[in-house]
Design a protein around this motif. Sequence first.
Motif, PDB file in Angstrom:
ATOM      1  N   TYR A 122       0.838  -1.201   0.000  1.00 58.39           N
ATOM      2  CA  TYR A 122       0.000   0.000   0.000  1.00 58.39           C
ATOM      3  C   TYR A 122       0.876   1.255   0.000  1.00 58.39           C
ATOM      4  O   TYR A 122       0.567   2.244  -0.682  1.00 58.39           O
ATOM      5  N   ARG A 123       1.970   1.222   0.761  1.00 55.89           N
ATOM      6  CA  ARG A 123       2.878   2.376   0.801  1.00 55.89           C
ATOM      7  C   ARG A 123       3.482   2.626  -0.576  1.00 55.89           C
ATOM      8  O   ARG A 123       3.552   3.758  -1.051  1.00 55.89           O
ATOM      9  N   GLN A 124       3.963   1.553  -1.206  1.00 57.80           N
ATOM     10  CA  GLN A 124       4.588   1.696  -2.513  1.00 57.80           C
ATOM     11  C   GLN A 124       3.581   2.185  -3.552  1.00 57.80           C
ATOM     12  O   GLN A 124       3.919   2.994  -4.440  1.00 57.80           O
ATOM     13  N   MET A 125       2.343   1.716  -3.464  1.00 61.83           N
ATOM     14  CA  MET A 125       1.305   2.162  -4.380  1.00 61.83           C
ATOM     15  C   MET A 125       1.054   3.661  -4.220  1.00 61.83           C
ATOM     16  O   MET A 125       0.931   4.400  -5.194  1.00 61.83           O
ATOM     17  N   GLY A 126       0.998   4.129  -2.957  1.00 59.50           N
ATOM     18  CA  GLY A 126       0.795   5.544  -2.694  1.00 59.50           C
ATOM     19  C   GLY A 126       1.935   6.390  -3.240  1.00 59.50           C
ATOM     20  O   GLY A 126       1.708   7.458  -3.831  1.00 59.50           O
ATOM     21  N   LYS A 127       3.188   5.916  -3.067  1.00 56.34           N
ATOM     22  CA  LYS A 127       4.341   6.652  -3.584  1.00 56.34           C
ATOM     23  C   LYS A 127       4.320   6.714  -5.108  1.00 56.34           C
ATOM     24  O   LYS A 127       4.637   7.744  -5.710  1.00 56.34           O
ATOM     25  N   ALA A 128       3.934   5.602  -5.728  1.00 54.05           N
ATOM     26  CA  ALA A 128       3.904   5.566  -7.194  1.00 54.05           C
ATOM     27  C   ALA A 128       2.865   6.530  -7.747  1.00 54.05           C
ATOM     28  O   ALA A 128       3.098   7.227  -8.740  1.00 54.05           O
ATOM     29  N   MET A 129       1.703   6.602  -7.079  1.00 54.40           N
ATOM     30  CA  MET A 129       0.656   7.510  -7.537  1.00 54.40           C
ATOM     31  C   MET A 129       1.062   8.967  -7.336  1.00 54.40           C
ATOM     32  O   MET A 129       0.780   9.826  -8.159  1.00 54.40           O
ATOM     33  N   THR A 130       1.773   9.237  -6.239  1.00 50.34           N
ATOM     34  CA  THR A 130       2.210  10.609  -5.964  1.00 50.34           C
ATOM     35  C   THR A 130       3.256  11.063  -6.968  1.00 50.34           C
ATOM     36  O   THR A 130       3.282  12.229  -7.389  1.00 50.34           O
ATOM     37  N   ALA A 131       4.126  10.123  -7.366  1.00 54.14           N
ATOM     38  CA  ALA A 131       5.244  10.487  -8.237  1.00 54.14           C
ATOM     39  C   ALA A 131       4.922  10.363  -9.727  1.00 54.14           C
ATOM     40  O   ALA A 131       5.772  10.639 -10.564  1.00 54.14           O
ATOM     41  N   SER A 132       3.704   9.954 -10.048  1.00 58.08           N
ATOM     42  CA  SER A 132       3.416   9.658 -11.456  1.00 58.08           C
ATOM     43  C   SER A 132       3.002  10.869 -12.267  1.00 58.08           C
ATOM     44  O   SER A 132       2.746  10.747 -13.460  1.00 58.08           O
ATOM     45  N   GLY A 133       2.907  12.029 -11.627  1.00 56.89           N
ATOM     46  CA  GLY A 133       2.549  13.252 -12.361  1.00 56.89           C
ATOM     47  C   GLY A 133       1.167  13.199 -12.958  1.00 56.89           C
ATOM     48  O   GLY A 133       0.987  13.481 -14.148  1.00 56.89           O
ATOM     49  N   LEU A 134       0.182  12.838 -12.142  1.00 59.43           N
ATOM     50  CA  LEU A 134      -1.176  12.708 -12.641  1.00 59.43           C
ATOM     51  C   LEU A 134      -1.889  14.048 -12.800  1.00 59.43           C
ATOM     52  O   LEU A 134      -2.968  14.118 -13.356  1.00 59.43           O
ATOM     53  N   ARG A 135      -1.313  15.135 -12.267  1.00 63.68           N
ATOM     54  CA  ARG A 135      -1.936  16.450 -12.395  1.00 63.68           C
ATOM     55  C   ARG A 135      -1.888  16.921 -13.846  1.00 63.68           C
ATOM     56  O   ARG A 135      -0.912  16.688 -14.565  1.00 63.68           O
ATOM     57  N   PHE A 136      -2.942  17.578 -14.285  1.00 67.53           N
ATOM     58  CA  PHE A 136      -3.029  18.082 -15.647  1.00 67.53           C
ATOM     59  C   PHE A 136      -3.262  19.585 -15.600  1.00 67.53           C
ATOM     60  O   PHE A 136      -4.182  20.063 -14.937  1.00 67.53           O
ATOM     61  N   THR A 137      -2.403  20.314 -16.281  1.00 64.48           N
ATOM     62  CA  THR A 137      -2.531  21.773 -16.344  1.00 64.48           C
ATOM     63  C   THR A 137      -3.211  22.167 -17.638  1.00 64.48           C
ATOM     64  O   THR A 137      -2.770  21.788 -18.731  1.00 64.48           O
ATOM     65  N   ALA A 138      -4.307  22.910 -17.499  1.00 61.45           N
ATOM     66  CA  ALA A 138      -5.058  23.333 -18.689  1.00 61.45           C
ATOM     67  C   ALA A 138      -4.228  24.310 -19.514  1.00 61.45           C
ATOM     68  O   ALA A 138      -3.419  25.068 -18.970  1.00 61.45           O
ATOM     69  N   PRO A 139      -4.405  24.310 -20.830  1.00 57.76           N
ATOM     70  CA  PRO A 139      -3.670  25.254 -21.692  1.00 57.76           C
ATOM     71  C   PRO A 139      -3.963  26.695 -21.291  1.00 57.76           C
ATOM     72  O   PRO A 139      -5.060  27.025 -20.829  1.00 57.76           O
ATOM     73  N   ALA A 140      -2.971  27.573 -21.489  1.00 53.75           N
ATOM     74  CA  ALA A 140      -3.104  28.966 -21.071  1.00 53.75           C
ATOM     75  C   ALA A 140      -4.229  29.676 -21.808  1.00 53.75           C
ATOM     76  O   ALA A 140      -4.845  30.611 -21.288  1.00 53.75           O
ATOM     77  N   ASP A 141      -4.528  29.266 -23.035  1.00 53.44           N
ATOM     78  CA  ASP A 141      -5.545  29.968 -23.814  1.00 53.44           C
ATOM     79  C   ASP A 141      -6.941  29.388 -23.629  1.00 53.44           C
ATOM     80  O   ASP A 141      -7.890  29.778 -24.323  1.00 53.44           O
ATOM     81  N   LEU A 142      -7.112  28.441 -22.686  1.00 54.06           N
ATOM     82  CA  LEU A 142      -8.416  27.811 -22.504  1.00 54.06           C
ATOM     83  C   LEU A 142      -9.480  28.830 -22.093  1.00 54.06           C
ATOM     84  O   LEU A 142     -10.598  28.809 -22.586  1.00 54.06           O
ATOM     85  N   ARG A 143      -9.123  29.737 -21.164  1.00 52.11           N
ATOM     86  CA  ARG A 143     -10.090  30.725 -20.707  1.00 52.11           C
ATOM     87  C   ARG A 143     -10.600  31.584 -21.870  1.00 52.11           C
ATOM     88  O   ARG A 143     -11.798  31.833 -22.006  1.00 52.11           O
ATOM     89  N   GLN A 144      -9.648  32.044 -22.743  1.00 47.15           N
ATOM     90  CA  GLN A 144     -10.069  32.866 -23.873  1.00 47.15           C
ATOM     91  C   GLN A 144     -11.001  32.109 -24.815  1.00 47.15           C
ATOM     92  O   GLN A 144     -11.979  32.666 -25.337  1.00 47.15           O
ATOM     93  N   ARG A 145     -10.701  30.824 -25.032  1.00 43.05           N
ATOM     94  CA  ARG A 145     -11.534  30.048 -25.946  1.00 43.05           C
ATOM     95  C   ARG A 145     -12.930  29.806 -25.373  1.00 43.05           C
ATOM     96  O   ARG A 145     -13.920  29.827 -26.102  1.00 43.05           O
ATOM     97  N   VAL A 146     -13.007  29.575 -24.051  1.00 44.98           N
ATOM     98  CA  VAL A 146     -14.320  29.394 -23.419  1.00 44.98           C
ATOM     99  C   VAL A 146     -15.124  30.687 -23.484  1.00 44.98           C
ATOM    100  O   VAL A 146     -16.312  30.694 -23.832  1.00 44.98           O
ATOM    101  N   GLU A 147     -14.471  31.810 -23.142  1.00 47.87           N
ATOM    102  CA  GLU A 147     -15.170  33.093 -23.170  1.00 47.87           C
ATOM    103  C   GLU A 147     -15.609  33.466 -24.581  1.00 47.87           C
ATOM    104  O   GLU A 147     -16.681  34.035 -24.792  1.00 47.87           O
ATOM    105  N   ALA A 148     -14.790  33.126 -25.550  1.00 49.94           N
ATOM    106  CA  ALA A 148     -15.126  33.446 -26.941  1.00 49.94           C
ATOM    107  C   ALA A 148     -16.330  32.645 -27.421  1.00 49.94           C
ATOM    108  O   ALA A 148     -17.084  33.083 -28.300  1.00 49.94           O
ATOM    109  N   ALA A 149     -16.519  31.451 -26.839  1.00 47.60           N
ATOM    110  CA  ALA A 149     -17.630  30.595 -27.254  1.00 47.60           C
ATOM    111  C   ALA A 149     -18.949  30.994 -26.612  1.00 47.60           C
ATOM    112  O   ALA A 149     -20.021  30.564 -27.054  1.00 47.60           O
ATOM    113  N   LEU A 150     -18.904  31.825 -25.560  1.00 43.18           N
ATOM    114  CA  LEU A 150     -20.120  32.234 -24.869  1.00 43.18           C
ATOM    115  C   LEU A 150     -20.813  33.355 -25.641  1.00 43.18           C
ATOM    116  O   LEU A 150     -20.157  34.235 -26.192  1.00 43.18           O
ATOM    117  N   PRO A 151     -22.162  33.325 -25.678  1.00 43.49           N
ATOM    118  CA  PRO A 151     -22.886  34.415 -26.348  1.00 43.49           C
ATOM    119  C   PRO A 151     -22.709  35.717 -25.569  1.00 43.49           C
ATOM    120  O   PRO A 151     -22.752  35.734 -24.343  1.00 43.49           O
TER     121      PRO A 151
END
Length: 249
Positions: free
Chosen positions: A43-72
């Motif tokens: 269980y410890r090793q599984m937790g370490k592997a999940m922490t170190a696997s880089g599962l976080r995803f950063t949204a593209p910088a232009d995502l906000r502009q594209r969402v706002e542009a799509a709104l009426p």
Amino acid sequence: MTCDEAEILLHALLDGELDASHARDVEAHLAGCRRCEAQLDDYRQMGKAMTASGLRFTAPADLRQRVEAALPVRAPNRRAVLKGFAMGSAVSALAATGVVAIVLRHADEQRILSDVVSAHLRSLQAGHLTDVLSTDQHTVKPWFNGRLDVAPPVVDLTAKGFTLIGGRLDTIDGHAIAAIVYRRRTHVINLFVAPGAAANQQAAKIETAQGFNIRRWSEGGLAYWAVSDIAADELADFASQFESAMRPG
């Protein structure tokens, strides 16, 4: 402590969720059990592997502009702006009050669910499952008289595949409540019963917390939480059989 009892508590030990007494019991078992010690290491090793696997995803910088542009977009006139400004404070205050109430209610529910799971885990320790050990509902129900403000209903569901094995006093959200204990094959079902906040019936709801299924509902001024590691459909069947047995006829 047996291996089955220790295995249930390994995740709680890793997450620092056990009190000092239960933590000592598990650690004492681990000191003499290589199988459980190896499981904890996995269980410890599984937790370490999940922490170190880089599962976080950063949204593209232009995502906000594209969402706002799509709104009426519709330009408001001056009168609409002034009217909206005048009403904004009152509406915002009402909305904020409602949001806060929802957040607080959700926090209360999550705290109680956490208490329910903790009480279930405590009961699985040797000698903690029952204060009154009996398969006879006419023995278990009277035992609660005088120990609680409201004696819980106790029904025999052996014929339905859920064996009554006893009851005990427990604590949820700082209040003493009843715990009626059933067994489904080798699985324990704790049915916690407490006076409800209101006498209105609430529809049943099944949730999962820390790997356990919890079915909660309220009826007749009482609140119920059934918790076990059996499948959700089996737990729903248990609660349905219990409710049916409670209804006249």
